[in-house]
Scaffold this motif. Sequence first.
Motif, PDB file in Angstrom:
ATOM      1  N   SER A 518     -27.309  -9.178  26.966  1.00 17.96           N
ATOM      2  CA  SER A 518     -27.062 -10.397  26.392  1.00 17.96           C
ATOM      3  C   SER A 518     -26.976 -11.288  27.709  1.00 17.96           C
ATOM      4  CB  SER A 518     -25.735 -10.487  25.804  1.00 17.96           C
ATOM      5  OG  SER A 518     -24.683 -10.477  26.464  1.00 17.96           O
ATOM      6  N   GLY A 519     -26.571 -10.985  28.751  1.00 16.31           N
ATOM      7  CA  GLY A 519     -26.117 -11.848  30.002  1.00 16.31           C
ATOM      8  C   GLY A 519     -25.133 -12.669  29.795  1.00 16.31           C
ATOM      9  N   ILE A 520     -24.277 -12.286  28.948  1.00 13.98           N
ATOM     10  CA  ILE A 520     -22.807 -13.174  28.639  1.00 13.98           C
ATOM     11  C   ILE A 520     -22.003 -12.572  29.743  1.00 13.98           C
ATOM     12  CG2 ILE A 520     -21.957 -11.346  27.284  1.00 13.98           C
ATOM     13  CD1 ILE A 520     -20.539 -13.619  25.596  1.00 13.98           C
ATOM     14  N   ASN A 521     -20.961 -13.482  30.369  1.00 17.14           N
ATOM     15  CA  ASN A 521     -20.124 -13.260  31.366  1.00 17.14           C
ATOM     16  C   ASN A 521     -18.780 -13.011  30.557  1.00 17.14           C
ATOM     17  OD1 ASN A 521     -18.474 -12.897  33.750  1.00 17.14           O
ATOM     18  ND2 ASN A 521     -18.766 -15.299  34.432  1.00 17.14           N
ATOM     19  N   LEU A 522     -18.374 -11.809  30.418  1.00 19.50           N
ATOM     20  CA  LEU A 522     -17.027 -11.503  29.717  1.00 19.50           C
ATOM     21  C   LEU A 522     -15.801 -12.108  30.493  1.00 19.50           C
ATOM     22  CD1 LEU A 522     -17.913  -8.550  27.682  1.00 19.50           C
ATOM     23  CD2 LEU A 522     -17.976 -11.013  26.875  1.00 19.50           C
ATOM     24  N   ASP A 523     -16.068 -12.250  31.773  1.00 23.14           N
ATOM     25  CA  ASP A 523     -14.938 -12.747  32.722  1.00 23.14           C
ATOM     26  C   ASP A 523     -14.626 -14.293  32.550  1.00 23.14           C
ATOM     27  OD1 ASP A 523     -14.366 -10.090  33.571  1.00 23.14           O
ATOM     28  OD2 ASP A 523     -15.835 -10.302  35.078  1.00 23.14           O
ATOM     29  N   ASP A 524     -15.453 -14.990  31.907  1.00 24.06           N
ATOM     30  CA  ASP A 524     -15.311 -16.521  31.657  1.00 24.06           C
ATOM     31  C   ASP A 524     -14.788 -16.780  30.217  1.00 24.06           C
ATOM     32  OD1 ASP A 524     -16.057 -19.230  31.368  1.00 24.06           O
ATOM     33  OD2 ASP A 524     -17.763 -19.123  32.294  1.00 24.06           O
ATOM     34  N   PRO A 525     -13.545 -17.316  30.208  1.00 24.12           N
ATOM     35  CA  PRO A 525     -12.622 -17.573  29.168  1.00 24.12           C
ATOM     36  C   PRO A 525     -13.724 -18.557  28.217  1.00 24.12           C
ATOM     37  CG  PRO A 525     -11.731 -18.675  31.026  1.00 24.12           C
ATOM     38  CD  PRO A 525     -12.968 -17.806  31.685  1.00 24.12           C
TER      39      PRO A 525
END
Length: 540
Positions: A518-525
Motif C-alpha cells: 500500500s505504501g501507507i506510513n503506519l507511523d504517521d498518526p
Amino acid sequence: MSSLSRSSWGHVYDNLGVTLLDVAHGAIDVDQQIGGVVIHDPVDEPSYPPHAIVLAIGIQDAEELAALATMAGLQDAVAIVVRAAAALPEVVTEAAEKAGVAILSLPRGATWTQLAALLRSVLAEDDIGHTPAESLGGLPSGDLFAVANAIAALVDAPITIEDRSSRVLAFSGGQEDADSSRVETIIGRQVPERYARALAELGVFRHLYRNDLPIIINPMDLGQGVTTQRVAIAVRAGDELLGSIWAAMDGPLTPERTATLQDAAKLVALHLLRVRAGEDAERRLRTELVSRAIEGGAEARDALERLGLSGQRVCVAAATLAPVPEGETRSDQDVIADRERLADALALNLSAVQRGAAVALVVDTVYGILPTADAAAEERAAHLAEDFLQRVDTRLPALIGIGQPAESVAEISRSRVQARRVLRVLSEHPGRRRVARLAEVETESLLLELRDLRASRGDISSTELTRLIEYDTRNDSQLVVTLAAWLDSFGDVKSAAAASFVHPNTFRYRLRRVIEVSGINLDDPDQRFAAMLELRTRRI
C-alpha cells in the motif's frame, strides 16, 4: 362544493385532488357519479361497476395503456389513474379521447394502496350518510354483536361476522349449540388455520369473492371437530369485499333463509362501513396531528395542543419493521398490513402504560410521542420499547429508536431526527439489538452519514487502500483484514493476531506486506486515522 353528491367526481376531487389526484388529460363533470374503484388486472379481467375509476397499477407501456383506455371506455368507466409522468404519449391521449375517459395522475411517493383505500372510503360515505349515526336498521350503529344476535334470531342459528382474513369481528349467542370447532373459533377470535386451509381448498373463499349468494359447506369436508353444516355469505360495499357472515345451521337453505342472509349482509355492510369511517377519520386525524407535531413548523404548536401534549417534556420514538432475513421475501401488501399492525399494537401498549402518549403511522415509520416528566426519560422510553418488543416477539419483529427528551417545538423535531438516525443504525445491523438511544449508536450514525457524504460528492477511496483491495482480490490474501485488525487493536500485534486467529509472526509478516503493497506510513498518526476512518465507513 358541499352540495355535491358524496359519490360524485366533484366530491372525490374536493377530498383527494391536488394531494393525490390530478387531471393529466381530459375533463370530468363535477356532477358525474362514481360507481366504484377497479384495479386493472391483465390476467383476470375484473368486473366494472358503472362509471368506475380504473387504477392502472404498474402499466408503463404506452400501447398497453392506450388499450386499457379503450377497454375502460367500452365499460363506461369515468377515468383511468396512472403514475405521474412528465408527459402522456400521444397514442394514450388519442385513445382516451376516443373512449371518452379522463386520465388522472398519482404523484410519486403516494402508494396505490393509499389511493384505493381513500377512494373507497370517500365513496363509501354515501352508503352511510343517509342513516342517523345512532342507529342502522334499528340497531346501534357499529354494534356488530347486536347485529349478529339479530341475524341469529332470524335464521335460528348461531352467527359469526368475520373480516376478510377470517378474524371474528362479532358473534351471536348460542355458539355452544354448534360444535367444538365453532367454540374454538370464538375463543381464538380467528378461524383455526386447518379449517381456513380446508375452506380455501374447497373454493369457498373464491365463491365469496365472486358471488352474492350464500354457499353451503358440508361439515364432512372440513375435518374433525365440525359436525354442523356451515352457510356463508359475502358482505360487500359496492365492489369491495368487507367480510362475511357464517351461520352454523343444519337443514336446507330455503329461499326464505337465503333472502334473510342477503338482507343481513346489506345491513352488516352498513355497520362495517360506519365503524370503518369512524376509525379512518380518527386515524387520519391522529396521523396528521402527530406528523405536524414531530415535523416542527408553524402548525406544530397547535398539533401538540390538540394532542394534549403542549408544554410537556416528551421523547419521540420511531419504530419500523425489522429487515427480512436473507432468503425470505415479503409482499408489499404484507408489509403495509404489518406496519398498520405495528402502529395499532404500539398505540395499544403505550395507552396502557404511558398516559397521554400519541402514536401514528406516518408514511413508512411508526412514531410515538411519549410524555416524560422524570429525568430518566430516555431510559424509561427504552424500557417501554423493550417490553413492547418482548410482547410482540417474533409475530411482529420490529426495531425502535429513541430520541432525546424535548420541550420546545424545535427540540421535538430534533428528537424525531435523532430517532430516525438510531433506526437507520439498527436496520444496518439487524440482529445486534432491537432498541437503542442515540448516545448508544452515535458513532455508527456519524459513520453512516460520512459514508453518505462521500458517496454524494463522488469521493474515491485512498490510493493506499485501493492498492490493498486490488492485491487481496488478485492473490486471495488478507491484507485489508490484517490492517483493520491492527488498527482496531491500537498496534498491539498479539491482540490483533489473536483476533485474526493467526500466529503473531504470521501477523507481523502480513503487516509488513501491508506497508510494502500500500505504501501507507503506519507511523504517521494522520495516515493511521485516515485508514481507520475509511475502513470503518466501508465496514458500516
